[in-house]
Design a protein around this motif. Structure first.
Motif, PDB file in Angstrom:
ATOM      1  N   VAL A 207      73.504 -62.960 108.775  1.00  0.00           N
ATOM      2  CA  VAL A 207      72.736 -61.904 109.469  1.00  0.00           C
ATOM      3  C   VAL A 207      71.533 -62.506 110.202  1.00  0.00           C
ATOM      4  CG1 VAL A 207      71.309 -59.840 109.147  1.00  0.00           C
ATOM      5  CG2 VAL A 207      73.488 -60.027 107.951  1.00  0.00           C
ATOM      6  N   ASN A 208      70.736 -63.286 109.482  1.00  0.00           N
ATOM      7  CA  ASN A 208      69.509 -63.780 110.104  1.00  0.00           C
ATOM      8  C   ASN A 208      69.755 -64.901 111.105  1.00  0.00           C
ATOM      9  OD1 ASN A 208      67.815 -61.945 108.955  1.00  0.00           O
ATOM     10  ND2 ASN A 208      67.477 -63.167 107.115  1.00  0.00           N
ATOM     11  N   ARG A 209      70.896 -65.596 110.986  1.00  0.00           N
ATOM     12  CA  ARG A 209      71.257 -66.618 111.973  1.00  0.00           C
ATOM     13  C   ARG A 209      71.430 -65.968 113.357  1.00  0.00           C
ATOM     14  NH1 ARG A 209      74.474 -71.635 111.750  1.00  0.00           N
ATOM     15  NH2 ARG A 209      74.845 -72.190 113.924  1.00  0.00           N
ATOM     16  N   ILE A 210      71.878 -64.709 113.334  1.00  0.00           N
ATOM     17  CA  ILE A 210      72.154 -64.010 114.592  1.00  0.00           C
ATOM     18  C   ILE A 210      71.001 -63.083 114.969  1.00  0.00           C
ATOM     19  CG2 ILE A 210      73.775 -62.384 115.684  1.00  0.00           C
ATOM     20  CD1 ILE A 210      75.933 -63.577 113.709  1.00  0.00           C
ATOM     21  N   LEU A 211      70.469 -62.355 113.968  1.00  0.00           N
ATOM     22  CA  LEU A 211      69.471 -61.321 114.253  1.00  0.00           C
ATOM     23  C   LEU A 211      68.102 -61.897 114.643  1.00  0.00           C
ATOM     24  CD1 LEU A 211      69.040 -58.197 114.067  1.00  0.00           C
ATOM     25  CD2 LEU A 211      68.158 -58.584 111.781  1.00  0.00           C
ATOM     26  N   VAL A 212      67.623 -62.883 113.892  1.00  0.00           N
ATOM     27  CA  VAL A 212      66.239 -63.327 114.093  1.00  0.00           C
ATOM     28  C   VAL A 212      66.083 -64.108 115.413  1.00  0.00           C
ATOM     29  CG1 VAL A 212      64.254 -64.481 113.034  1.00  0.00           C
ATOM     30  CG2 VAL A 212      65.777 -63.083 111.642  1.00  0.00           C
ATOM     31  N   PRO A 213      67.061 -64.962 115.831  1.00  0.00           N
ATOM     32  CA  PRO A 213      66.944 -65.528 117.183  1.00  0.00           C
ATOM     33  C   PRO A 213      66.920 -64.440 118.279  1.00  0.00           C
ATOM     34  CG  PRO A 213      68.438 -66.857 115.892  1.00  0.00           C
ATOM     35  CD  PRO A 213      68.121 -65.622 115.063  1.00  0.00           C
ATOM     36  N   MET A 214      67.583 -63.304 118.048  1.00  0.00           N
ATOM     37  CA  MET A 214      67.496 -62.224 119.033  1.00  0.00           C
ATOM     38  C   MET A 214      66.059 -61.678 119.097  1.00  0.00           C
ATOM     39  SD  MET A 214      69.141 -58.426 119.132  1.00  0.00           S
ATOM     40  CE  MET A 214      67.936 -57.901 117.933  1.00  0.00           C
ATOM     41  N   ILE A 215      65.438 -61.504 117.925  1.00  0.00           N
ATOM     42  CA  ILE A 215      64.047 -61.025 117.903  1.00  0.00           C
ATOM     43  C   ILE A 215      63.134 -62.052 118.578  1.00  0.00           C
ATOM     44  CG2 ILE A 215      62.103 -60.506 116.343  1.00  0.00           C
ATOM     45  CD1 ILE A 215      64.258 -59.344 114.385  1.00  0.00           C
ATOM     46  N   ASN A 216      63.351 -63.338 118.271  1.00  0.00           N
ATOM     47  CA  ASN A 216      62.555 -64.415 118.882  1.00  0.00           C
ATOM     48  C   ASN A 216      62.724 -64.407 120.405  1.00  0.00           C
ATOM     49  OD1 ASN A 216      60.920 -66.856 118.391  1.00  0.00           O
ATOM     50  ND2 ASN A 216      62.714 -68.001 119.118  1.00  0.00           N
ATOM     51  N   GLU A 217      63.937 -64.129 120.865  1.00  0.00           N
ATOM     52  CA  GLU A 217      64.206 -64.085 122.310  1.00  0.00           C
ATOM     53  C   GLU A 217      63.476 -62.896 122.950  1.00  0.00           C
ATOM     54  OE1 GLU A 217      65.735 -66.606 123.589  1.00  0.00           O
ATOM     55  OE2 GLU A 217      65.664 -65.866 125.652  1.00  0.00           O
ATOM     56  N   ALA A 218      63.403 -61.786 122.200  1.00  0.00           N
ATOM     57  CA  ALA A 218      62.654 -60.628 122.714  1.00  0.00           C
ATOM     58  C   ALA A 218      61.170 -60.983 122.848  1.00  0.00           C
ATOM     59  CB  ALA A 218      62.836 -59.436 121.776  1.00  0.00           C
ATOM     60  N   SER A 228      57.469 -55.170 129.262  1.00  0.00           N
ATOM     61  CA  SER A 228      56.451 -54.788 128.273  1.00  0.00           C
ATOM     62  C   SER A 228      57.135 -54.555 126.915  1.00  0.00           C
ATOM     63  CB  SER A 228      55.774 -53.488 128.719  1.00  0.00           C
ATOM     64  OG  SER A 228      56.743 -52.453 128.728  1.00  0.00           O
ATOM     65  N   VAL A 229      56.331 -54.337 125.883  1.00  0.00           N
ATOM     66  CA  VAL A 229      56.878 -54.034 124.551  1.00  0.00           C
ATOM     67  C   VAL A 229      57.814 -52.818 124.637  1.00  0.00           C
ATOM     68  CG1 VAL A 229      56.255 -53.173 122.249  1.00  0.00           C
ATOM     69  CG2 VAL A 229      54.953 -55.061 123.258  1.00  0.00           C
ATOM     70  N   SER A 230      57.345 -51.750 125.304  1.00  0.00           N
ATOM     71  CA  SER A 230      58.194 -50.542 125.371  1.00  0.00           C
ATOM     72  C   SER A 230      59.443 -50.790 126.187  1.00  0.00           C
ATOM     73  CB  SER A 230      57.501 -49.355 126.027  1.00  0.00           C
ATOM     74  OG  SER A 230      56.224 -49.270 125.685  1.00  0.00           O
ATOM     75  N   ALA A 231      59.306 -51.546 127.297  1.00  0.00           N
ATOM     76  CA  ALA A 231      60.493 -51.778 128.145  1.00  0.00           C
ATOM     77  C   ALA A 231      61.541 -52.574 127.373  1.00  0.00           C
ATOM     78  CB  ALA A 231      60.090 -52.516 129.425  1.00  0.00           C
ATOM     79  N   ILE A 232      61.104 -53.578 126.620  1.00  0.00           N
ATOM     80  CA  ILE A 232      62.058 -54.415 125.868  1.00  0.00           C
ATOM     81  C   ILE A 232      62.731 -53.584 124.773  1.00  0.00           C
ATOM     82  CG2 ILE A 232      62.213 -56.387 124.276  1.00  0.00           C
ATOM     83  CD1 ILE A 232      59.938 -57.685 126.056  1.00  0.00           C
ATOM     84  N   ASP A 233      61.925 -52.828 124.014  1.00  0.00           N
ATOM     85  CA  ASP A 233      62.514 -52.055 122.911  1.00  0.00           C
ATOM     86  C   ASP A 233      63.389 -50.909 123.426  1.00  0.00           C
ATOM     87  OD1 ASP A 233      61.670 -53.644 120.887  1.00  0.00           O
ATOM     88  OD2 ASP A 233      60.016 -52.367 120.231  1.00  0.00           O
ATOM     89  N   THR A 234      62.941 -50.241 124.482  1.00  0.00           N
ATOM     90  CA  THR A 234      63.757 -49.143 125.043  1.00  0.00           C
ATOM     91  C   THR A 234      65.076 -49.709 125.559  1.00  0.00           C
ATOM     92  OG1 THR A 234      61.762 -47.980 125.670  1.00  0.00           O
ATOM     93  CG2 THR A 234      63.778 -47.266 126.763  1.00  0.00           C
ATOM     94  N   SER A 235      65.013 -50.887 126.185  1.00  0.00           N
ATOM     95  CA  SER A 235      66.239 -51.491 126.735  1.00  0.00           C
ATOM     96  C   SER A 235      67.271 -51.715 125.647  1.00  0.00           C
ATOM     97  CB  SER A 235      65.926 -52.845 127.392  1.00  0.00           C
ATOM     98  OG  SER A 235      65.050 -52.641 128.468  1.00  0.00           O
ATOM     99  N   ASN A 241      72.356 -49.660 122.072  1.00  0.00           N
ATOM    100  CA  ASN A 241      72.514 -48.745 120.929  1.00  0.00           C
ATOM    101  C   ASN A 241      72.020 -49.317 119.602  1.00  0.00           C
ATOM    102  OD1 ASN A 241      73.192 -46.268 121.790  1.00  0.00           O
ATOM    103  ND2 ASN A 241      75.331 -46.319 121.118  1.00  0.00           N
ATOM    104  N   HIS A 242      70.977 -50.143 119.649  1.00  0.00           N
ATOM    105  CA  HIS A 242      70.393 -50.623 118.389  1.00  0.00           C
ATOM    106  C   HIS A 242      69.479 -49.519 117.843  1.00  0.00           C
ATOM    107  CE1 HIS A 242      70.921 -55.212 119.259  1.00  0.00           C
ATOM    108  NE2 HIS A 242      72.021 -54.518 119.415  1.00  0.00           N
ATOM    109  N   PRO A 243      69.486 -49.301 116.510  1.00  0.00           N
ATOM    110  CA  PRO A 243      68.648 -48.217 115.975  1.00  0.00           C
ATOM    111  C   PRO A 243      67.157 -48.454 116.196  1.00  0.00           C
ATOM    112  CG  PRO A 243      69.725 -49.448 114.191  1.00  0.00           C
ATOM    113  CD  PRO A 243      70.290 -49.959 115.478  1.00  0.00           C
ATOM    114  N   MET A 244      66.747 -49.723 116.261  1.00  0.00           N
ATOM    115  CA  MET A 244      65.347 -50.068 116.559  1.00  0.00           C
ATOM    116  C   MET A 244      65.365 -51.131 117.638  1.00  0.00           C
ATOM    117  SD  MET A 244      63.597 -50.808 112.913  1.00  0.00           S
ATOM    118  CE  MET A 244      62.991 -49.524 111.866  1.00  0.00           C
ATOM    119  N   GLY A 245      64.336 -51.138 118.500  1.00  0.00           N
ATOM    120  CA  GLY A 245      64.195 -52.245 119.445  1.00  0.00           C
ATOM    121  C   GLY A 245      63.858 -53.521 118.692  1.00  0.00           C
ATOM    122  N   PRO A 246      64.075 -54.708 119.297  1.00  0.00           N
ATOM    123  CA  PRO A 246      63.868 -55.970 118.561  1.00  0.00           C
ATOM    124  C   PRO A 246      62.415 -56.223 118.162  1.00  0.00           C
ATOM    125  CG  PRO A 246      64.406 -56.383 120.880  1.00  0.00           C
ATOM    126  CD  PRO A 246      64.626 -54.918 120.637  1.00  0.00           C
TER     127      PRO A 246
END
Ligand code: CAA
Length: 309
Positions: A207-218, A228-235, A241-246
């Motif tokens: 999970v974290n091998r895939i998920l956390v690099p995505m958060i780091n990329e955000a 912006s923070v909102s633009a990235i999370d809204t995107s 269709n992620h339940p939360m933005g990164p």
């Protein structure tokens, strides 16, 4: 590369029945420890939670009561289930309280030296048959197990946050973990209503091998001014269709935890693609750790939380 060393090692040592887990111990009264205690108690297991701080234990009991109340309000459980579960949980600041435990799950801070010193202090209080599981989200199970007196009874049991809601438990065998321990933990996870996925003992598992690099990329996208923070999370909420933005998810997990996981990936796999974003490092250095510290990519003193960039 699929190195199934643990499977072949385990099958050689197989004729012993898996230990019967009845009493559970949890180390650490933070968000993961209290979530794990919550699901164990609801599943009918007597649970002892140990932390060095009494106030953390008191807070954990209040958090579990509040989260069970949410489940009562949504008719997931009855108020009788809640009362019975809360009555099964005891707390202590002393590992001696684990004398009868069949399984101890360590959910302490994600720092290897802290986990090692916990195991050193813990194991003299345990029955020889007691299984020790770590909820580590990234550190080598083989290495952690080797620092205990029972590497064959040591295993990774990685729950997701929020534990009462998320269905998955990653199960990770170290090279020395025996088959009865692996089977006991799989059975236990099923009794908790969870589904397991088996991961080999590689840095940050699946999970974290895939998920956390995505958060780091955000965070890199924010750092480079892509949005912006909102633009990235809204995107990512509406576009993927992620339940939360990164960035919201990074704040939820804890930015210090995200940074530790990136460091484990970067050092463990020696690949520059896992380089932690300098902005993530700066936030952690500032003590802006996300929800738990009141500020991360959002300011949680405002309602609703306000983006900080
Ligand atoms: N305890 C009990 N129940 C909880 C809860 C908690 N702590 N948090 C939420 N819930 C329940 C709610 O009562 C609600 O129940 P119903 O579905 O029965 O109605 C449900 O969960 C949804 O909650 P909310 O309506 O309050 O909020 P939401 O719809 O926004 O969902 C969320 C919240 C479940 C957290 C959702 O946003 C989500 O899935 N986010 C992503 C979480 C995620 O990715 N977690 C993994 C993180 S990675 C990890 O944990 C590994 C690591 O090592 C870092």
């Amino acid at each position: 590369m699929n190195v199934d060393v643990a499977t072949s090692f385990g099958s050689a040592a197989m004729d012993v029945a898996p230990p019967d887990i009845q009493q559970v111990g949890i180390i650490g009264a933070g968000q993961m420890g209290s979530g794990i205690a919550h699901v164990c108690a609801l599943a009918g297991f007597p649970v002892t939670v140990v932390d060095i701080k009494q106030d953390a234990l008191d807070k954990a009991i209040a958090v579990m009561a509040r989260n069970m109340e949410r489940q009562v309000n949504r008719s997931v459980i009855t108020s009788d289930d809640r009362d019975a579960a809360l009555a099964r949980i005891v707390t202590s600041t002393d590992y001696g309280a684990f004398a009868n435990a069949d399984l101890v799950i360590e959910a302490a801070t994600e720092k290897e030296d802290i986990k090692r010193s916990i195991y050193k202090a813990l194991t003299p209080s345990l029955k020889p048959s007691c299984v020790v599981a770590s909820n580590t989200s990234s550190i080598s199970i083989t290495r952690l197990g080797a620092s205990t007196d029972r590497p064959e009874k040591f295993i990774g049991m990685h729950f997701m946050n929020p534990v009462p809601v998320m269905k998955l438990v990653e199960v990770i065998r170290g090279i020395a973990t025996d088959e009865p321990t692996f089977q006991a933990v799989q059975t236990m996870a099923r009794k908790l209503g969870k589904i397991t996925a088996v991961s080999e003992d590689f840095p940050a598992f699946i999970v974290n091998r895939i998920l956390v690099p995505m958060i780091n990329e955000a965070v890199y996208a924010l750092y480079e001014g892509v949005g912006s923070v909102s633009a990235i999370d809204t995107s990512m909420r509406l576009g993927a269709n992620h339940p939360m933005g990164p960035l919201e998810l990074g704040d939820f997990i804890g930015l210090d935890t995200c940074l530790s996981i990136m460091q484990v990936l970067y050092e463990g796999l020696s690949d520059s693609k896992y380089r932690p974003c300098p902005l993530l490092v700066k936030y952690v250095e500032a003590g802006w750790l996300g929800r738990k510290s009141g500020r991360g990519f959002y300011d949680y003193t405002q309602s609703p939380p306000r983006p900080t960039r």
